[in-house]
Design a protein around this motif. Structure first.
Motif, short mmCIF file in Angstrom:
data_model
loop_
_atom_site.label_atom_id
_atom_site.label_comp_id
_atom_site.label_asym_id
_atom_site.label_seq_id
_atom_site.Cartn_x
_atom_site.Cartn_y
_atom_site.Cartn_z
N VAL A 15 12.33 19.64 50.25
CA VAL A 15 13.10 20.27 49.17
C VAL A 15 13.69 19.20 48.25
N VAL A 17 16.31 18.23 45.81
CA VAL A 17 17.60 18.80 45.41
C VAL A 17 18.10 18.21 44.10
N LYS A 19 16.49 16.69 40.60
CA LYS A 19 15.18 16.54 39.97
C LYS A 19 15.29 15.77 38.67
N SER A 39 22.92 24.20 44.46
CA SER A 39 22.32 23.78 43.19
C SER A 39 22.12 22.28 43.14
N ASP A 210 21.89 23.46 37.92
CA ASP A 210 21.15 24.53 38.58
C ASP A 210 19.82 23.97 39.07
N SER A 211 19.47 24.27 40.33
CA SER A 211 18.22 23.81 40.95
C SER A 211 17.93 22.34 40.68
N GLY A 212 18.97 21.50 40.79
CA GLY A 212 18.74 20.06 40.75
C GLY A 212 18.64 19.46 39.37
N ARG A 231 20.71 30.68 31.82
CA ARG A 231 21.11 30.52 33.22
C ARG A 231 22.62 30.27 33.33
#
Lengths: 242, 216, 237
Positions: A15, A17, A19, A39, A210-212, A231
């Motif tokens: 995963v 985390v 990015k 997140s 959010d989401s890395g 978002r």
């Protein structure tokens, strides 16, 4: 620029985390990082003082290359951290919690360390609790001791990782008050929190993660009143409704 | 039953009692030190050290103490290690054997301290050494005490095996008395009672400590 | 290698070690259950008997217990061969430890479970067999297996009453060949194989017997639970 994060990536197993995070922080700036749990916002904070090592990218903290394993440990000199679970040392009194690192790391004499520690405790309004053990303090008081413990080391930057999330609602105020005072004095702060009130009135800049990735950032009034990313809108809608 | 003969031999039994106590005290100290060091070594994440220590634990916890004693005693004679006396052989064997069990207790103690404590220590800039000495170890002391005392009780009884290679402890003195006056049943009863005198107070201490940790 | 000529002797020693361990363990388990029941019963003479048995055995060396039965009993007219004397001594010894393990396991079942069973109208036997026992068994299984391994290790003491189990065989081979290192190393390796086979088999069984599967080996028990277990299963006596 006191903190410079360049294209940082971090995975736990499969995963990813973080990015590719880019972030620069000016001296004296108060940055609040918001986002759903999972997140990556806490991980981002923890990479800055090397509690998590990064897979790629660079992190510079006041001239220290945190991404370089050889230099990384120096970061603790400049960066203080406050944890969600306080992480006070239960076998030591409030005073000893604060003096431990002063003596072992800064090599102060006992008297000198105690003087600095008492000042730090006074600053968070707990000078009279110096002799108490953590179990004898309320959650709010424990967290204030934890703040004093970090402040006593005279850090240039303070990290707050959901510092009020483990507290009963009526105890949140005393901790955020200390944090506001600190911000006013010009401390550079990176704050991960769910306290939108604090973000709105104290932050110089709000980051939504959010989401890395950092989806959006800007002044609090812009983020809270006119978020541009859907978002961010969705997230704020959810938390502000609740 | 030969009680009179036993009473007349009381000085031999007393001597054996002291030999047992001395061996107990020495090996409690040495095995605790070894166990502590091994436990530290296991938390250190040093590449080759981990498998070596695990091999040590497997070997010494997976085979009987008696054969370890015999191996070290006869083995060092075979290799002409003249320094390894009966006492030395028994201390070495018991230290390695009980050290293995003790290290597991310390390891469990270290792991019972929440990870956040280490992180807090590190984020304050404490070195690994200071995190262990000032943060982790003080928090494990109370919790580790009951199982440690329990292990020491096992160790007291384990010292009886020293008699097999001729250490003049309680069992050995008992055997000597039996050789002279007979009455093995009565003599071994008295020997057992003398072990009880050492071990039972330790059991009471263990129970007391256990209650205290449960309350904490 | 002179020692290897004696390999059949080692195997027969291993056989004696194994049978003595199994018999002692089985008898110890029965004794342990009975004693645990005694100690939990409301009848005070039974409680006292159980408590005295456990305290006396746990605070005296198993070597002396073996000597009492093998060398001592004949002086009051009871003659037992080495194997029988040894198995009885180890069973009596192990029973005391297992009694404590089982007692701890029973107290581990929360009282809310008894209350829940009662509100559902379950009788005493149903409550025991369907509610208490399955939960206690799960808690008790790892220390019981550990006790079995301790009994295997303790059978080496039977060499002191001239029984040629593994350790006794090593002593004999050593005195015949003077190849000390190899003579003992062979026995050590056989012990390692035996104890590892037992713990792997126990782990395999644990995964199949319990629902959800009990992980005995892989699961690194952490911190406080492990310490509590170590408290009731101090190793090596």
């Amino acid at each position: 620029m006191i903190v410079d994060v360049k294209d940082v990536r971090k995975s736990f197993g499969d995963v990813e985390v973080l990015k590719g995070i880019d972030l620069s922080v000016e001296k004296g700036e108060v940055i609040v990082i918001i986002g759903a749990s999972g997140s990556g916002k806490s991980t981002l904070l923890r990479t800055i003082n090397n509690l998590e090592t990064i897979d790629s990218g660079e992190i510079w903290v006041d001239g220290t290359a945190v991404h370089d394993p050889k230099a990384a440990h120096n970061v603790h000199r400049d960066v203080g951290m406050v944890f969600q679970q306080f992480n006070l040392f239960p076998h030591l009194t409030a005073l000893k919690n604060v003096t431990l690192a002063l003596r072992r790391v800064k090599r102060m004499s006992k008297d000198e360390a105690e003087k600095v520690a008492m000042e730090a405790l006074a600053k968070v309004g707990l000078a009279e609790k110096a002799g108490n053990y953590p179990q004898q303090l309320s959650g709010g008081q424990q967290q204030r001791v934890a703040i004093a413990r970090a402040l006593a080391m005279a850090p240039k930057i303070m990290l707050f990782d959901e510092a009020t999330s483990a507290l009963d609602p009526e105890l949140v105020g005393e901790v955020t008050k200390v944090m506001r005072d600190l911000a006013q004095e010009g401390m550079t702060m990176l704050v991960v929190t769910h306290e939108m009130g604090f973000a709105r009135d104290t932050a110089d800049r709000v980051l939504f993660v959010d989401s890395g990735v950092i989806v959006e950032q800007g002044a609090p009034e812009q983020i809270f009143t006119a978020p541009s990313n859907p978002r961010t809108q969705q997230f704020l809608h959810r938390v502000l409704e609740a | 039953m030969g009680w009179a003969g036993i009473w007349e031999s009381r000085e031999l039994l007393l001597l054996g009692f002291w030999f047992t106590v001395i061996l107990t005290v020495v090996t409690i100290i040495t095995s605790t030190v070894l166990g502590f060091i091994v436990a530290l070594g296991r938390t250190a994440h040093i590449p080759i050290l981990g498998p070596i220590l695990r091999g040590y634990l497997e070997l010494f916890r997976g085979t009987p103490l008696l054969i370890q004693i015999l191996f070290i005693y006869f083995g060092s004679a075979y290799l002409n290690f003249t320094g390894v006396t009966v006492f030395a052989a028994i201390v070495i064997a018991m230290t390695l054997y009980y050290g293995a069990y003790v290290s597991e207790i310390f390891r469990a103690g270290f792991e019972s301290v929440p990870y956040g404590q280490q992180e807090a220590g590190r984020s304050l800039g404490l070195s690994r050494f200071h995190v262990i000495r000032d943060v982790i170890v003080p928090q494990t002391v109370t919790i580790v005490r009951p199982p440690l005392v329990g292990q020491y009780i096992s160790l007291v009884k384990g010292t009886a095996l020293a008699s097999v290679i001729g250490y003049a402890d309680l069992v050995r003195q008992g055997q000597g008395i039996i050789d002279r006056i007979g009455s093995p049943f009565a003599v071994f009863l008295v020997v057992a009672a003398l072990y009880f005198v050492i071990s039972y107070p330790m059991s009471l201490i263990e129970r007391h400590l256990e209650k205290r940790t449960l309350q904490a | 290698m002179e020692v290897l000529a004696y390999f059949p002797d080692y195997l027969s020693g291993l056989w004696i070690t194994t049978t003595a361990s199994l018999l002692s363990f089985a008898a110890a388990l029965v004794l342990g259950v009975i004693t645990a029941v005694f100690r939990r019963s409301g009848i005070w003479p039974l409680k006292v008997i159980g408590a005295v048995y456990v305290e006396v055995i746990r605070n005296t060396p198993s070597l002396v217990q073996i000597f009492l039965i093998f060398f001592g009993l004949p002086s009051i007219g009871i003659h037992l061969p080495a194997f029988e004397a040894g198995v009885i001594a180890l069973a009596i010894n192990g029973g005391a430890y297992l009694a404590e393990i089982i007692r701890a396991g029973l107290t581990k079942v929360p009282s809310g479970q008894f209350e829940a069973a009662r509100t559902l109208g379950l009788g005493r036997t149903d409550t025991f067999f369907h509610v208490v026992f399955p939960q206690a068994a799960r808690y008790v299984y790892p220390p019981v297996i550990n006790e079995f391994i301790q009994i295997i290790l303790a059978t080496s003491l039977l060499s002191t009453v001239a029984l040629n189990e593994l350790t006794g065989t090593a002593l004999v081979v050593n005195s015949l060949t003077f190849q000390t290192l190899v003579a003992f190393a062979v026995a050590l390796v056989l012990y390692l194989i035996l104890t590892n086979v037992v713990s792997f088999a126990a782990a395999w069984l644990g995964r199949r017997m319990f629902h959800p599967p009990l992980q005995l080996r892989q699961e690194r028990q952490h911190g406080k639970t492990l310490l509590k277990r170590l408290t009731i299963m101090a190793g090596g006596r």
